[in-house]
Design an enzyme around this catalytic site. Structure first.
Site, mmCIF file in Angstrom:
data_model
loop_
_atom_site.group_PDB
_atom_site.id
_atom_site.type_symbol
_atom_site.label_atom_id
_atom_site.label_comp_id
_atom_site.label_asym_id
_atom_site.label_seq_id
_atom_site.Cartn_x
_atom_site.Cartn_y
_atom_site.Cartn_z
ATOM 1 N N CYS A 63 0.812 -1.222 0.000
ATOM 2 C CA CYS A 63 0.000 0.000 0.000
ATOM 3 C C CYS A 63 0.841 1.265 0.000
ATOM 4 O O CYS A 63 0.311 2.362 -0.184
ATOM 5 C CB CYS A 63 -0.944 0.015 1.197
ATOM 6 N N ASP A 65 2.517 2.549 2.599
ATOM 7 C CA ASP A 65 2.632 3.212 3.896
ATOM 8 C C ASP A 65 4.033 3.018 4.469
ATOM 9 O O ASP A 65 4.596 1.927 4.407
ATOM 10 C CB ASP A 65 1.626 2.643 4.903
ATOM 11 N N CYS A 90 -2.004 6.536 4.649
ATOM 12 C CA CYS A 90 -3.418 6.876 4.765
ATOM 13 C C CYS A 90 -3.748 7.385 6.168
ATOM 14 O O CYS A 90 -2.927 7.324 7.084
ATOM 15 C CB CYS A 90 -4.267 5.649 4.440
ATOM 16 N N CYS A 133 -2.454 -1.212 8.921
ATOM 17 C CA CYS A 133 -1.955 0.024 9.538
ATOM 18 C C CYS A 133 -1.617 -0.197 11.007
ATOM 19 O O CYS A 133 -0.571 0.253 11.490
ATOM 20 C CB CYS A 133 -2.996 1.134 9.405
#
Length: 170
Positions: A63, A65, A90, A133
C-alpha cells in the site's frame, strides 16, 4: 509530517459528518481516526544517533505506507519518557502511529512489547481492509525497542559473537 495527497478531501483533511465518522471514497472512518489524523499527537523526530533513542522504520510495500516511530528512554529507569513519529500513508496509518506514541509513553520497555495491533485496531475501530496500519504500528514499536537495545548493547561493549570458522582438516 508526511501525508499522502489522496488522503486529503479537497485539501480539507478528514471531516466527520453529523453522524461522526468521515466518509472518504466510500469508506467510513471512526471519529478517533479522524481526530488522530486531523490532530496527530507527537509528530516529529529525535536525533537517531542519541544513545537513548530507539528508531523503528517499517513499511508496507503493498500500500506504500511508511512509518517511523522513535522512543526516548530514561537510561536509569528503563521507562519510555517520550515518543514521536512521522508517517507517509493513509489516515488510518497516521492515526495508528499517533495512538502508538501515546500508548508507549511512560511505560517500561518490556511493557510496550505487549501492545498488540489488535488493541490499536479495536481502539480506532479500523475496518479489516485497514488492519495492516495497526500491524505497522506494532512492528514500529518492536523495531524501535530492538534498535534501542542494540545501541545499548553496543555502548556496553556487548556485541554478538562473530561466527567461528572451522579450519579444514588437511
Amino acid at each position: 509530517m508526511w501525508r499522502h495527497a489522496a488522503n486529503r478531501v479537497l485539501g480539507q483533511g478528514l471531516r466527520p459528518t453529523a453522524t461522526s465518522p468521515a466518509t472518504v471514497a466510500g469508506r467510513m472512518y471512526h471519529e478517533r481516526v479522524v481526530d488522530h489524523y486531523n490532530n496527530p499527537r507527537n509528530v516529529g523526530s529525535f536525533d537517531k544517533s542519541d544513545p537513548n533513542v530507539g528508531t523503528g522504520l517499517v513499511g508496507a510495500p503493498a500500500c506504500g505506507d511508511v512509518m517511523k516511530l522513535q522512543i526516548r528512554v530514561d537510561e536509569e529507569s528503563g521507562k519510555i519518557v517520550d515518543a514521536c513519529f512521522k508517517t507517509f500513508g493513509c489516515g488510518s496509518a497516521i492515526a495508528s502511529s499517533s495512538v502508538a506514541t501515546e500508548w508507549v509513553k511512560g511505560k517500561q520497555m518490556e511493557e510496550v512489547l505487549s501492545i498488540k495491533n489488535t488493541e490499536i485496531a479495536k481502539h480506532l475501530s479500523l475496518p479489516p481492509v485497514k488492519l495492516h496500519c495497526s500491524m505497522l504500528a506494532e512492528d514500529a514499536i518492536k523495531a524501535a525497542v530492538k534498535d534501542y537495545d542494540a545501541k545499548r548493547s553496543k555502548s556496553n561493549g556487548v556485541q554478538a559473537a562473530a561466527p567461528v570458522e572451522k579450519a579444514a582438516d588437511a
